[in-house]
Design a protein around this motif. Structure first.
Motif, PDB file in Angstrom:
ATOM      1  N   ASN B 106       0.807  -1.212   0.000  1.00 16.19           N
ATOM      2  CA  ASN B 106       0.000   0.000   0.000  1.00 16.19           C
ATOM      3  C   ASN B 106       0.844   1.268   0.000  1.00 16.19           C
ATOM      4  N   GLY B 107       2.135   1.132  -0.248  1.00 18.19           N
ATOM      5  CA  GLY B 107       2.994   2.305  -0.347  1.00 18.19           C
ATOM      6  C   GLY B 107       3.665   2.692   0.953  1.00 18.19           C
ATOM      7  N   ASN B 108       3.293   2.060   2.059  1.00 21.44           N
ATOM      8  CA  ASN B 108       3.976   2.347   3.315  1.00 21.44           C
ATOM      9  C   ASN B 108       5.415   1.847   3.218  1.00 21.44           C
ATOM     10  N   ARG B 109       6.334   2.655   3.727  1.00 24.01           N
ATOM     11  CA  ARG B 109       7.743   2.274   3.593  1.00 24.01           C
ATOM     12  C   ARG B 109       8.288   1.808   4.941  1.00 24.01           C
ATOM     13  N   VAL B 110       8.998   0.708   4.923  1.00 25.48           N
ATOM     14  CA  VAL B 110       9.511   0.139   6.168  1.00 25.48           C
ATOM     15  C   VAL B 110      11.031   0.220   6.156  1.00 25.48           C
ATOM     16  N   GLY B 111      11.571   1.008   7.069  1.00 25.61           N
ATOM     17  CA  GLY B 111      13.025   1.097   7.209  1.00 25.61           C
ATOM     18  C   GLY B 111      13.517  -0.053   8.077  1.00 25.61           C
ATOM     19  N   ILE B 112      14.686  -0.599   7.755  1.00 21.53           N
ATOM     20  CA  ILE B 112      15.203  -1.783   8.458  1.00 21.53           C
ATOM     21  C   ILE B 112      16.509  -1.420   9.165  1.00 21.53           C
ATOM     22  N   ALA B 113      16.655  -1.888  10.402  1.00 15.03           N
ATOM     23  CA  ALA B 113      17.946  -1.768  11.077  1.00 15.03           C
ATOM     24  C   ALA B 113      18.364  -3.151  11.544  1.00 15.03           C
ATOM     25  N   GLY B 114      19.601  -3.485  11.322  1.00 13.74           N
ATOM     26  CA  GLY B 114      20.125  -4.797  11.716  1.00 13.74           C
ATOM     27  C   GLY B 114      21.586  -4.880  11.343  1.00 13.74           C
ATOM     28  N   THR B 115      22.071  -6.093  11.167  1.00 16.76           N
ATOM     29  CA  THR B 115      23.477  -6.264  10.805  1.00 16.76           C
ATOM     30  C   THR B 115      23.585  -6.433   9.292  1.00 16.76           C
ATOM     31  N   ALA B 116      24.406  -5.586   8.690  1.00 16.62           N
ATOM     32  CA  ALA B 116      24.539  -5.660   7.231  1.00 16.62           C
ATOM     33  C   ALA B 116      25.346  -6.898   6.830  1.00 16.62           C
ATOM     34  N   VAL B 117      24.897  -7.552   5.761  1.00 21.28           N
ATOM     35  CA  VAL B 117      25.664  -8.673   5.198  1.00 21.28           C
ATOM     36  C   VAL B 117      26.411  -8.122   3.989  1.00 21.28           C
TER      37      VAL B 117
END
Lengths: 165, 317
Positions: B106-117
């Motif tokens: 629906n266009g909502n944007r989800v930012g992610i935080a974690g450990t980068a691979v």
């Protein structure tokens, strides 16, 4: 005359029974062959379209080419919990699938969508190979059994008729 | 608009655990309308960003900063939420995940935080051990571009001027561009919308969930620089719109479009025009003549309101 008609009826009915049993046995092989194609096409779709698993499964399962897998359709009613639903449905198919078939299908659904494209390719192809193994070992036996059922149907009819006469 | 906003909020609720969804669903419509973000952190309280403040919420309660028993999101719940956001298909979103965000249907944007691979020690290919998700609720405001539309059209409405909308994050640039696409389309202009992150049109299974106009062609998921070239070659647009440019390839793309006779309207992160000029890429872009006007949105004007219109090349007049 009555004896001849009776004999024919007995032979016809036991033969029909034999054909019904053999068809039921062969049905599993048909399904396994369809699953083999299905795994391959899922992998192709993932690589080509990158659509979500729900979209891909819906498209394939609802298509005429996979009518043998139509028992999975009702698992796709809920877009959120469909993996659990599909696994439940697979595990209910005691008449159509053997335990090993159910295990392969369950493993396939459980890992579906959980990795990147390369991971999904490997996963689909490994499930496809497992189905191939089952087909290799079971197809010949099943075909023999199916033939035997057909023969048994005819022969038992003849035997009963002779016995009655 | 209220209905669309509610649909977008419903989209957020559909991925949350039932106990959380029930609490948020029971909130007053006015509060829901003002929720900009839902932040989820593993084993930490759920946070709501309402207008510009951060609030916690207890089960069945109301948002409050001093909340005694805030809803805690477990790491298992966070993983399940992430799986739902990705529709159990990580491969579909693998490029987005590598960029640190996922755009929901629906266009909502989800930012992610974690450990980068990382691959080869530098290229991010994915994120693992995800410990935080920031669901930013998309807003579709019809009329958001009213202040801009007449500024970018020549008097006879025949020509469109290249323009740049600048602001710090969360000041409504995307909302303005979305409405601009719709309004230009209404005025009979063929618009090519380069929607790399699927935030502008929110295309789901080929259908845009946001109204971006009937004469708008949407290119989703394509990098902006490639999208501009693709649109020029294949879609013969009268204007190209894209969100958040900044990289040198994107700036080159905008200049290429100018030389092909098609204006580009884009947005960029910047606190002010002066800050923008300090970035060599943008200085080059402004000097190229591709951008005729810069629209500045900042805290003085408020979210979605134009604070300043700068005519490039006439700044000192």
């Amino acid at each position: 005359m009555i004896k001849i008609v009776g004999t024919l009826l007995i032979v016809a009915s036991t033969t029909t029974l034999g054909i019904m049993y053999s068809t039921a046995i062969k049905k599993r092989i048909d399904i396994l062959e369809t699953i083999y194609r299905f795994f391959g096409e899922v992998a192709e779709e993932i690589r080509h379209s990158r659509d979500t698993t729900y979209v891909i499964l819906s498209r394939l399962i609802k298509s005429e080419r996979y009518k043998e897998l139509s028992f999975l359709k009702e698992g796709l009613t809920n877009r959120r919990g469909y993996i659990e639903e599909l696994i439940k449905i697979v595990n209910k198919q005691n008449n159509l699938l053997a335990e090993i078939d159910k295990k392969i299908l369950t493993d396939f659904f459980l890992k579906l969508g959980k990795t990147d494209v390369e991971g999904q390719m490997v996963h689909s192809l490994s499930c496809q190979q497992r189905i191939m193994q089952v087909l290799k070992t079971d197809k010949e036996n099943t075909m023999k059994k199916a033939k035997m059922m057909n023969s048994l149907g005819v022969l038992s009819g003849i035997f009963i008729s002779i016995f009655m006469i | 608009m209220q209905r669309r906003k509610n649909l977008k909020f419903a989209g957020v609720l559909s991925v949350l655990p039932e106990r959380v969804a029930k609490t948020l669903e029971a909130l007053d419509g006015k509060i829901i309308e003002n929720i900009h973000e839902v932040r989820l952190r593993a084993n930490k309280p759920l946070t709501l960003t309402i207008v510009n403040g951060n609030y916690f919420i207890a089960e069945g309660g109301l948002p409050a900063f001093n909340c005694e028993k805030p809803i805690i999101i477990s790491d298992e719940e966070l993983n399940e939420i992430f799986s739902k956001i990705c529709e159990y298909s990580f491969y579909t979103y693998q490029d987005d995940i590598a960029n640190g965000f996922v755009t929901m249907q629906n266009g909502n944007r989800v930012g992610i935080a974690g450990t980068a691979v990382l691959e080869n020690g530098s290229r991010i290919v994915s994120f693992k051990n995800i410990n935080s998700l920031n669901i930013r609720i998309s807003r579709e405001v019809k009329g958001a571009a009213n202040e801009i539309i007449n500024e970018i059209l020549t008097e006879d409405s025949k020509e469109i001027l290249g323009a740049l909308v600048i602001s710090p994050p969360k000041f409504g640039k995307t909302t303005i561009l979305r409405d601009l696409a719709r309004q230009l389309s209404i005025k009979g202009k063929r618009v090519a919308l380069i929607d790399e992150r699927n935030e502008l049109a929110a295309v789901c299974e080929g259908m845009p969930q946001n109204d971006v106009g009937k004469l708008t062609d949407i290119l989703t998921g394509i990098p902006k620089d490639k999208g501009i070239l693709y649109a020029l070659r294949n879609l013969s647009p009268e204007v190209i719109i894209c969100d958040e440019i900044g990289g040198s390839a994107e700036i080159d793309g905008v200049i290429y479009a100018l030389n092909a006779g098609v204006p580009v309207i884009a947005s960029a992160h910047s606190g002010s025009y002066e800050e923008l000029l300090k970035r060599p890429g943008f200085l080059y872009l402004l000097n190229s003549g591709a951008i005729k006007k810069v629209f500045v949105i900042n805290s003085k004007s408020g979210i979605g309101k134009i604070s300043e219109v700068i005519e490039v090349g006439k700044e000192n007049d």
